[in-house]
Design a protein around this motif. Structure first.
Motif, PDB file in Angstrom:
ATOM      1  N   LEU A  28       0.871  -1.155  -0.038  1.00  0.00           N
ATOM      2  CA  LEU A  28       0.103  -0.030  -0.011  1.00  0.00           C
ATOM      3  C   LEU A  28       0.909   1.342   0.054  1.00  0.00           C
ATOM      4  O   LEU A  28       0.682   2.335  -0.852  1.00  0.00           O
ATOM      5  N   LEU A  29       1.914   1.209   0.611  1.00  0.00           N
ATOM      6  CA  LEU A  29       2.898   2.305   0.833  1.00  0.00           C
ATOM      7  C   LEU A  29       3.446   2.626  -0.402  1.00  0.00           C
ATOM      8  O   LEU A  29       3.843   3.923  -1.043  1.00  0.00           O
ATOM      9  N   ILE A  30       3.760   1.597  -1.114  1.00  0.00           N
ATOM     10  CA  ILE A  30       4.646   1.511  -2.440  1.00  0.00           C
ATOM     11  C   ILE A  30       3.573   2.100  -3.588  1.00  0.00           C
ATOM     12  O   ILE A  30       4.065   3.007  -4.580  1.00  0.00           O
ATOM     13  N   LYS A  31       2.621   1.804  -3.472  1.00  0.00           N
ATOM     14  CA  LYS A  31       1.330   2.243  -4.440  1.00  0.00           C
ATOM     15  C   LYS A  31       1.149   3.718  -4.239  1.00  0.00           C
ATOM     16  O   LYS A  31       0.949   4.548  -5.165  1.00  0.00           O
ATOM     17  N   ALA A  32       1.283   4.239  -2.897  1.00  0.00           N
ATOM     18  CA  ALA A  32       0.858   5.509  -2.689  1.00  0.00           C
ATOM     19  C   ALA A  32       2.109   6.503  -2.717  1.00  0.00           C
ATOM     20  O   ALA A  32       2.044   7.793  -3.168  1.00  0.00           O
TER      21      ALA A  32
ATOM     22  N   ASN B  34      11.397   4.400  -3.207  1.00  0.00           N
ATOM     23  CA  ASN B  34      12.551   4.884  -2.915  1.00  0.00           C
ATOM     24  C   ASN B  34      12.827   4.718  -1.487  1.00  0.00           C
ATOM     25  O   ASN B  34      13.948   4.630  -0.929  1.00  0.00           O
ATOM     26  N   TRP B  35      11.823   4.885  -0.922  1.00  0.00           N
ATOM     27  CA  TRP B  35      11.718   4.841   0.761  1.00  0.00           C
ATOM     28  C   TRP B  35      12.096   3.598   1.261  1.00  0.00           C
ATOM     29  O   TRP B  35      12.993   3.253   2.331  1.00  0.00           O
ATOM     30  N   LEU B  36      11.893   2.487   0.580  1.00  0.00           N
ATOM     31  CA  LEU B  36      12.172   0.998   0.993  1.00  0.00           C
ATOM     32  C   LEU B  36      13.643   0.789   0.506  1.00  0.00           C
ATOM     33  O   LEU B  36      14.478   0.259   1.477  1.00  0.00           O
ATOM     34  N   ILE B  37      14.228   1.263  -0.554  1.00  0.00           N
ATOM     35  CA  ILE B  37      15.420   0.951  -0.755  1.00  0.00           C
ATOM     36  C   ILE B  37      16.443   2.016   0.040  1.00  0.00           C
ATOM     37  O   ILE B  37      17.477   1.436   0.419  1.00  0.00           O
TER      38      ILE B  37
ATOM     39  N   PRO C 201      11.307  -8.757  11.292  1.00  0.00           N
ATOM     40  CA  PRO C 201      12.357  -7.921  10.264  1.00  0.00           C
ATOM     41  C   PRO C 201      12.725  -8.815   8.917  1.00  0.00           C
ATOM     42  O   PRO C 201      13.221  -8.144   8.030  1.00  0.00           O
ATOM     43  N   ILE C 202      12.447 -10.141   9.220  1.00  0.00           N
ATOM     44  CA  ILE C 202      12.952 -10.903   7.967  1.00  0.00           C
ATOM     45  C   ILE C 202      12.027 -10.664   6.977  1.00  0.00           C
ATOM     46  O   ILE C 202      12.565 -10.644   5.817  1.00  0.00           O
ATOM     47  N   ALA C 203      10.779 -10.403   7.151  1.00  0.00           N
ATOM     48  CA  ALA C 203       9.890  -9.910   6.104  1.00  0.00           C
ATOM     49  C   ALA C 203      10.256  -8.680   5.359  1.00  0.00           C
ATOM     50  O   ALA C 203       9.978  -8.475   4.167  1.00  0.00           O
ATOM     51  N   LEU C 204      10.843  -7.774   6.106  1.00  0.00           N
ATOM     52  CA  LEU C 204      11.661  -6.598   5.594  1.00  0.00           C
ATOM     53  C   LEU C 204      12.705  -7.076   4.364  1.00  0.00           C
ATOM     54  O   LEU C 204      12.822  -6.285   3.425  1.00  0.00           O
ATOM     55  N   VAL C 205      13.355  -8.065   5.006  1.00  0.00           N
ATOM     56  CA  VAL C 205      14.530  -8.205   4.266  1.00  0.00           C
ATOM     57  C   VAL C 205      14.040  -8.777   2.949  1.00  0.00           C
ATOM     58  O   VAL C 205      14.578  -8.667   1.692  1.00  0.00           O
ATOM     59  N   THR C 206      13.313  -9.925   3.111  1.00  0.00           N
ATOM     60  CA  THR C 206      12.665 -10.641   1.789  1.00  0.00           C
ATOM     61  C   THR C 206      11.907  -9.618   0.888  1.00  0.00           C
ATOM     62  O   THR C 206      11.626 -10.105  -0.260  1.00  0.00           O
ATOM     63  N   LEU C 207      11.408  -8.442   1.192  1.00  0.00           N
ATOM     64  CA  LEU C 207      11.123  -7.628   0.095  1.00  0.00           C
ATOM     65  C   LEU C 207      11.995  -7.111  -1.045  1.00  0.00           C
ATOM     66  O   LEU C 207      11.617  -7.120  -2.101  1.00  0.00           O
TER      67      LEU C 207
END
Length: 444
Positions: free
Chosen positions: A108-112, A116-119, A243-249
């Protein structure tokens, strides 16, 4: 190969080819998908069912435009083992559920706002060392399995007999990975398990009685909230797995980039990265409601697409249906359960090493410069805290430990230390993703 006719993403093959092609995808994912529950103590039959259901859900969420198969995620092996020790399968499902929620919120955040914030939050300098921790942290587990460590007795039992089986299994897997060609090159784990199993039979390590007594049709041991158990919230388990869910993104983004190249379509733009991540999230939520491990897109099946040039989502969906059916065949589950730990240990020696090497490869591919002190500091701290097993006791009921703590500290160091651009490296494959997504939004 070059003259082979492509079968498009929305094309339906003739029924006889459809079955064969779907079975090929099933075999490609089978060894890896059952390996995760075997190593963690979850049910392989349930993992097959959740894999099938998750893949079908993923195809729906991505509007039938992304031919990806989803199976058990290797990244979660260590946190699942830890969560099993704390709260059993029921506790694991709480962590899996929260991992799915993280995927959904991220989508949802990426759609909005774009990606770049994730990278910036998870650049290669953070993700690479964390992936290395995932693999190296499991090295001791692989050796204990290979040499038949009895935790109750506190010693190895007939270690040389079991280790010889493990080494033969490892050798078969390596030969399959290096020397086999085409589709067979994509299923070295399956070859290793089958070859090692045959050797174990001759060594007297296999008991066929449970297989003979097992029924053909059997309902898997589902772990369903409010049906088989009442959820008991555990912040420690959540801190282990989220935290692992964040890494697998980051791994997911890489898979989507590779898949886009294979099918010659920009899947990051259409149907969009937010949809593919949401698909992963929905698949993982489904797993949490039946008792399976978190799901992720499988590189093995992307390899099958590349070799066969059959991109049909109907073929992938057919494989998902076969996985569902296999999950309800009792003799298959009993056969899987009869695999000696020495065989799985031999596979794990290679697999866990490959996971660690994948983190190293991420650093190399993105040309991370370790002559820059911030990069050296971040990676060093992540590796030692993660592999060393450090933990912070927040309260009597909440502990942040090992890999999760290493991930959080790595993220904080990357945000605090100056020179953030160096953490992306000189050849980051993520550089243009945000622009692609914005172009897609403008076009819509």
């Amino acid at each position: 190969m070059g003259n082979k006719r492509e079968i498009g993403i929305r094309e339906i093959p003739k029924w006889n080819y459809w079955i064969i092609l779907s079975m090929q995808h099933l075999f490609a994912m089978f060894g890896a998908t059952i390996l995760v529950p075997i190593l963690t103590g979850l049910s392989p039959a349930v993992a097959l069912v959740s894999s099938g259901l998750g893949t079908l859900a993923y195809l729906v969420v991505t509007k039938g435009q992304v031919p990806a198969y989803l199976g058990s995620s290797f990244a979660f092996i260590m946190p699942i083992i830890s969560a099993m020790a704390i709260g059993g399968p029921e506790g694991v499902m709480i962590g899996t559920f929260m991992a799915g929620i993280v995927y959904g919120l991220t989508a949802l955040l990426i759609k909005a706002t774009g990606v770049n914030w994730l990278i910036k939050l998870l650049p290669p300098i953070v993700v690479g060392p964390v992936i290395m921790v995932i693999g190296l942290g499991l090295a001791g587990t692989a050796i204990e399995m290979a040499m038949n460590y009895d935790s109750e007795a506190g010693q190895f039992v007939e270690p040389m007999t079991h280790f010889s089986v493990a080494l033969i299994t490892l050798a078969i897997t390596i030969v399959a990975a290096v020397f086999f060609k085409g589709f067979f090159n994509l299923i070295p784990i399956l070859f290793g398990i089958v070859g090692g199993y045959v050797v174990a039979v001759f060594m007297g390590l296999v008991n066929f009685t449970p297989v003979m007594e097992a029924p053909w049709i059997r309902t898997p041991d589902f772990v369903v909230p409010f049906v088989t158990f009442t959820p008991d919230w555990s912040w420690t388990i959540i801190f282990l797995m989220v935290p692992i869910a964040l890494v697998t993104l980051s791994e997911h983004i890489g898979d989507q980039m590779v898949l886009s190249k294979v099918v010659s379509k920009n899947l990051v733009k259409k149907p969009g990265l937010h949809r593919s991540i949401m698909g992963d999230g929905v698949a993982t939520l489904i797993a949490s409601f039946v008792g399976g491990p978190p799901n992720t897109t499988y590189g093995e099946n992307i390899g099958v697409l590349a070799i066969t040039r059959v991109f049909s989502v109907f073929v992938v969906g057919g494989a998902a249906v076969f996985a569902l059916i296999f999950g309800f065949i009792g003799k298959i589950e009993a056969l899987i359960a009869s695999i000696p730990t020495a065989v799985m240990g031999g596979i794990s020696i290679l697999l866990f090493g490959i996971i660690a090497s994948s983190g190293l490869r991420m650093l190399i591919d993105n040309q991370i410069d370790f002559g820059i002190k911030r990069n050296l500091i971040i990676s060093s701290v992540i590796l030692v805290i993660g592999i060393g097993g450090a933990f912070i006791q927040v309260s009597d009921d909440v502990q942040i430990a090992g890999m999760a703590l290493a991930t959080i500290i790595g993220i904080l160091l990357n945000l605090i230390l100056p020179g953030k651009e160096h953490g992306l490296g000189n050849n980051s494959m993520f550089a243009s993703l945000d622009e692609k997504l914005k172009d897609d939004d403008n076009a819509a």
